[in-house]
Motif scaffolding. Structure first.
Motif, PDB file in Angstrom:
ATOM      1  N   VAL A 179       0.862  -1.183   0.000  1.00  0.00           N
ATOM      2  CA  VAL A 179       0.000   0.000   0.000  1.00  0.00           C
ATOM      3  C   VAL A 179       0.892   1.225   0.000  1.00  0.00           C
ATOM      4  N   LEU A 180       0.718   2.078  -1.004  1.00  0.00           N
ATOM      5  CA  LEU A 180       1.530   3.285  -1.086  1.00  0.00           C
ATOM      6  C   LEU A 180       1.183   4.208   0.086  1.00  0.00           C
ATOM      7  N   ASP A 181       2.199   4.807   0.629  1.00  0.00           N
ATOM      8  CA  ASP A 181       2.006   5.648   1.805  1.00  0.00           C
ATOM      9  C   ASP A 181       1.218   6.909   1.428  1.00  0.00           C
ATOM     10  N   SER A 182       0.193   7.179   2.176  1.00  0.00           N
ATOM     11  CA  SER A 182      -0.609   8.391   1.989  1.00  0.00           C
ATOM     12  C   SER A 182      -1.219   8.748   3.347  1.00  0.00           C
ATOM     13  N   GLN A 183      -1.936   9.857   3.386  1.00  0.00           N
ATOM     14  CA  GLN A 183      -2.507  10.339   4.636  1.00  0.00           C
ATOM     15  C   GLN A 183      -4.025  10.271   4.563  1.00  0.00           C
ATOM     16  N   ILE A 184      -4.622   9.783   5.627  1.00  0.00           N
ATOM     17  CA  ILE A 184      -6.075   9.808   5.792  1.00  0.00           C
ATOM     18  C   ILE A 184      -6.357  10.594   7.061  1.00  0.00           C
ATOM     19  N   SER A 226      -1.149   8.173   8.670  1.00  0.00           N
ATOM     20  CA  SER A 226      -0.656   7.312   7.599  1.00  0.00           C
ATOM     21  C   SER A 226      -1.630   6.171   7.328  1.00  0.00           C
ATOM     22  N   VAL A 227      -1.785   5.876   6.042  1.00  0.00           N
ATOM     23  CA  VAL A 227      -2.723   4.813   5.658  1.00  0.00           C
ATOM     24  C   VAL A 227      -2.324   3.469   6.242  1.00  0.00           C
ATOM     25  N   SER A 228      -1.017   3.296   6.534  1.00  0.00           N
ATOM     26  CA  SER A 228      -0.568   2.026   7.097  1.00  0.00           C
ATOM     27  C   SER A 228      -1.129   1.777   8.489  1.00  0.00           C
ATOM     28  N   SER A 229      -1.630   2.845   9.135  1.00  0.00           N
ATOM     29  CA  SER A 229      -2.262   2.668  10.441  1.00  0.00           C
ATOM     30  C   SER A 229      -3.657   2.080  10.319  1.00  0.00           C
ATOM     31  N   TYR A 230      -4.224   2.180   9.119  1.00  0.00           N
ATOM     32  CA  TYR A 230      -5.584   1.697   8.906  1.00  0.00           C
ATOM     33  C   TYR A 230      -5.614   0.320   8.242  1.00  0.00           C
ATOM     34  N   HIS A 243      -8.040  -1.905  12.277  1.00  0.00           N
ATOM     35  CA  HIS A 243      -8.981  -1.702  13.381  1.00  0.00           C
ATOM     36  C   HIS A 243     -10.363  -1.462  12.773  1.00  0.00           C
ATOM     37  N   SER A 244     -11.367  -1.356  13.618  1.00  0.00           N
ATOM     38  CA  SER A 244     -12.724  -1.115  13.127  1.00  0.00           C
ATOM     39  C   SER A 244     -12.876   0.357  12.739  1.00  0.00           C
ATOM     40  N   PHE A 245     -13.902   0.643  11.935  1.00  0.00           N
ATOM     41  CA  PHE A 245     -14.135   1.997  11.446  1.00  0.00           C
ATOM     42  C   PHE A 245     -15.443   2.545  12.029  1.00  0.00           C
ATOM     43  N   ASP A 246     -15.483   3.869  12.102  1.00  0.00           N
ATOM     44  CA  ASP A 246     -16.658   4.566  12.621  1.00  0.00           C
ATOM     45  C   ASP A 246     -17.225   5.427  11.500  1.00  0.00           C
ATOM     46  N   TYR A 247     -18.408   5.081  11.061  1.00  0.00           N
ATOM     47  CA  TYR A 247     -19.027   5.785   9.937  1.00  0.00           C
ATOM     48  C   TYR A 247     -19.224   7.259  10.252  1.00  0.00           C
TER      49      TYR A 247
END
Length: 820
Positions: free
Chosen positions: A486-491, A495-499, A513-517
């Motif tokens: 997964v290319l590194d980017s920001q959400i 960092s996207v790698s945290s998601y 981890h789980s997501f919160d809508y």
């Protein structure tokens, strides 16, 4: 033991080399032990020791036998099989064994000649260990009798050197040299006397010239006969003929004839091969003993023997047979009877698909045992291949590339090589070789789609596989092995790698981890597929992830607020009639869609007959008029539920205090004022003046507010709602501000949405009986400000301006401004 030391000494004296016309020659004696070092061929070929193994130095022999090998550790040429010079070269004065030294990368061929020198390993041998001579007693002294020659396969000084006859009274030995062959003859020195001695036994010894010498013996038996004094004489001393090698068996090719001047039995002749004639000749030809006709007995082969020389004896049938001798020479004519032979001098190497034109794939030789035009060979390959044959040295060709290769299209080629001679008729042979094309990393991994859409429920547990991407690489081996990342980017600054985590081997994407809508509804990630080639190639695909809402939030009560305790306190007059608006309960749900649809119901009440709650608006109204018997304190428990699955709910407690004479309706007040005005015109005048003053004051206040809003439109204390500066990015939503008045409760609602999506409502309430501020701006939740709430409104409707549907909003615009 002496022989071993002698061979070792001879090896050191004779193992020399020289380069003659780009050829390397070594000289060694025959019969060397296996493993004996001939010379350092790596040094002689100017090769480093490391190149011996890396370039695969090896020895090839045209004879098919591998008499020599290469010690790859030392670069030495060593004997790998016992060498018998007599087997290889027979009686030839010089015995040369041609070899080929082949190295690869680049492919090179060297000519190597091994001169095999003779050693005295053979003793002279008589074909017949016993010879019987019938000699007439009338034979005069000086008569010569030919004896059988001894054969010694060795050459030079190791070959037959001399003959020795044991001492006797009647015979001496004479040796004549004919064409390099020593022929012993028995010479009668003293006349024979049969009456004294009818037979004589002699011992003939053949000795070679070596030191120490070897010898062989034969017994000669002399039988003394009565006279037969004429020997047969051939018509010609020698006969010559030429025959093609394909002459059929049984064909008479030559007839010899002799005449004997004697009469009777002494003149009758028989023909035969001279006793010393090799068996190899007697196997090929036969002679008619009565007629002297020589015929073909076996298959002739020009490539094996091109000519034959032998002698024929004519013997009479007298009591003491006499012999006559003639020579016969038969020349074999070549016929194109050998199919050309294709020789692979190197195993075809796999070729990289990016190999430049002219890359050598294999070295191919051609051989034809015929001679002349019959032995000239041409090679060719089938058309349509990216290869060609390039003539090299002698009858050798290099198979080289002549166009570009593509491993993905043709990973392997089968090359059919045809060898054709120039004889008549033409003969040809074919062979096939396989050429593998090595893959080069010239294709990047390819995703079937450039983008993917994934739907994920909120609150799903961490570690679940969300989606699997797959890319295909048409290359092979490591070049086709794909790793995913997964290319590194920001959400939202993280960092996207945290998601997410992606399995580099199979492309499975996992949630970290789980997501919160309610916090995050949609985002995208870039997945890269990278092969393991060198240099590696890659391609990207976009994965759009949509979070699906789940009913995980209970409705939150935003009015009435219960900051002073566990219950909200409201007041109402005892004079309230049926339908009187006591209060309005307002709640919001952070979920969306059906999960955020809210309904209200009265769960508990001290007097259920007095109050009711509107299912959709949350308005609390009286069901009947309040009576004197009703308790002055009423407690209501209102339940608020959403429309999700499972249902989420919350409750709010409202305490209603019924008071006498509390704020009569405005209409009653006006009636009383009218009655008073009738009684006193002066009061009316005061009221008119007061009304004008209040109107002027309101007008001034309105203009002051407009000026302040214009100056402080970017400040947080702005009282006016400005669509262009509110941060609201979605103009495609109709918003409506509505002012409602019901009894003593006045409230403003900002409405947005339609029946297909959950409406968002913002209300400001003004109650003359409220304990707190006269104006309250209510937000949907504590975590979402007004701007964020507007941003999440449905963007599907066309842009429209906000509609102010109530004229009362324009009249009472000051109500929607925040107090300074």
């Amino acid at each position: 033991m002496r022989r071993k030391w002698w061979i070792a000494g001879l090896l050191q004296a004779l193992a020399v080399w020289n380069i003659i016309e780009a050829q390397i020659r070594y000289t060694i004696p025959e019969e060397l032990n296996e493993g004996t070092v001939v010379g350092n061929i790596a040094k002689d070929l100017d090769l480093k020791l490391s190149e011996v193994f890396e370039r695969n130095l090896r020895i090839a022999s045209e004879s098919g036998k591998q008499y020599f090998g290469v010690d790859s550790a030392k670069g030495e040429l060593v004997v790998s099989e016992r060498i018998d010079r007599e087997t290889l070269c027979s009686q030839s004065a010089t015995c040369l064994l041609p070899l080929e030294a082949i190295v690869e990368n680049p492919l090179q061929l060297y000519r190597v000649e091994i001169e095999i020198q003779d050693i005295n390993d053979n003793s002279p041998v008589f074909q017949n260990n016993e010879k019987v001579l019938n000699i007439a007693e009338s034979t005069a002294p000086g008569a010569r009798f030919r004896l059988e020659s001894a054969k010694d396969p060795d050459i030079g000084s190791n070959s037959l050197h001399s003959y020795v006859l044991n001492k006797n009274e009647h015979f001496i030995l004479s040796v004549k040299n004919k064409d390099g062959t020593k022929i012993p003859e028995l010479v009668l020195e003293k006349a024979l006397d049969r009456e004294k001695e009818s037979s004589h036994n002699l011992l003939l010894t053949a000795v070679d010239g070596a030191t120490p010498a070897r010898s062989g013996t034969a017994t000669i038996i002399i039988r003394v006969q009565d006279s037969n004094d004429n020997s047969p004489v051939f018509e010609k001393p020698s006969y010559k003929t030429r025959v093609p090698e394909n002459t059929p068996k049984g064909t008479v090719i030559l007839t010899v004839k002799a005449i004997d001047s004697d009469e009777g039995v002494n003149s009758e002749l028989t023909y035969s091969f001279e006793p010393d004639t090799p068996m190899s000749i007697q196997h090929v030809f036969s002679i008619d003993s009565e007629l002297g006709a020589i015929s073909v007995k076996d298959v002739l082969d020009f490539e094996t023997v091109s000519s034959f020389k032998f002698e024929v004896i004519a013997t009479d049938k007298g009591a003491s047979p006499l012999e006559g001798l003639c020579s016969v020479e038969i020349e074999i004519l070549d016929v194109n009877d050998n199919v050309p032979e294709i020789l692979l001098k190197s195993v075809p190497k796999p070729v990289r698909e990016d190999a430049p034109l002219g890359t050598v794939v294999a070295l191919i030789g051609a051989k034809d045992s015929d001679s002349g035009e019959n032995g000239k060979v041409h090679l060719r390959i089938q058309p349509g291949l990216p290869f060609t044959l390039k003539p090299s040295i002698s009858n050798y060709y290099a198979l080289v590339t002549d166009s570009y290769l593509d491993q993905e299209t043709f990973p392997k080629y089968t090359v059919e090589i045809t060898a054709q001679d120039s004889g008549s008729p033409l003969l040809e042979s074919k062979t096939q070789i396989s050429v593998d094309v090595l893959d080069v990393n010239d294709n990047p991994p390819v995703f079937p789609h450039s983008s993917y859409t994934v739907y994920v429920k909120e609150n799903e547990g961490a570690g679940n596989v969300l989606f699997t991407v797959s890319a295909f690489d048409p290359d092979q081996g490591e070049n086709a092995k794909v790793s995913y990342s997964v290319l590194d980017s920001q959400i939202k600054g993280i960092s996207v790698s945290s998601y997410f985590y992606i399995n580099s081997d199979n492309g499975s994407i996992y949630a970290m981890h789980s997501f919160d809508y309610e916090k995050m509804k949609v985002f995208q990630i870039q997945v890269q597929a990278k092969d393991h080639g060198s240099p590696s190639l890659s391609s990207n695909a976009t994965v759009h992830v949509f979070i699906l809402d789940q009913n995980d939030n209970a409705p939150a009560v935003i009015y009435p607020s219960a900051v002073m305790g566990s219950a909200s306190h409201q007041r109402m007059p005892r004079s309230a009639k049926a339908g009187h608006l006591v209060t309005k309960v307002t709640a919001v749900d952070a979920d969306s869609g059906h999960n955020a649809w809210i309904s209200y119901r009265l769960a508990e009440a001290a007097d259920a007959s007095l109050f009711s709650v509107n299912l959709h608006t949350g308005e609390v109204r009286t069901k009947r008029s309040v009576s004197e018997q009703d308790d002055s304190s009423q407690r209501l428990l209102i339940e608020i539920k959403d429309n999700g699955e499972p249902v989420q709910s919350t409750t709010v407690t409202v305490d209603v205090l019924i008071e006498d004479g509390f704020h009569e309706p405005v209409s009653d007040y006006r009636k009383k004022s009218a009655e008073v005005s009738k009684k006193s015109g002066k009061i009316t005048l005061y009221l008119i003046i007061s009304l004008a003053s209040v109107s002027l004051l309101c007008l001034m206040t309105f203009f002051i507010l407009l000026v302040k809003c214009a100056r402080g439109s970017r400040g947080s204390s702005s009282c006016c709602i400005r669509r262009s500066e509110s941060g609201y990015k979605n103009p495609n939503r109709n918003l409506q501000i509505q002012l409602n008045t019901d009894g003593p409760i006045k409230y403003v609602e900002v409405l947005g949405g339609d029946m297909m999506s959950q409406s968002q409502s913002f209300g400001s309430y003004l109650s003359p009986m409220s304990e707190f501020s006269d104006f309250t701006l209510v937000k949907p939740s504590s975590t979402t400000d007004f701007t964020d709430t507007l941003n999440v409104l449905d963007a599907s409707l066309p842009d429209s301006t906000w509609k102010f549907e109530s004229q009362q909003v324009r009249i009472n615009a000051e109500l929607i401004c925040t107090r300074e």
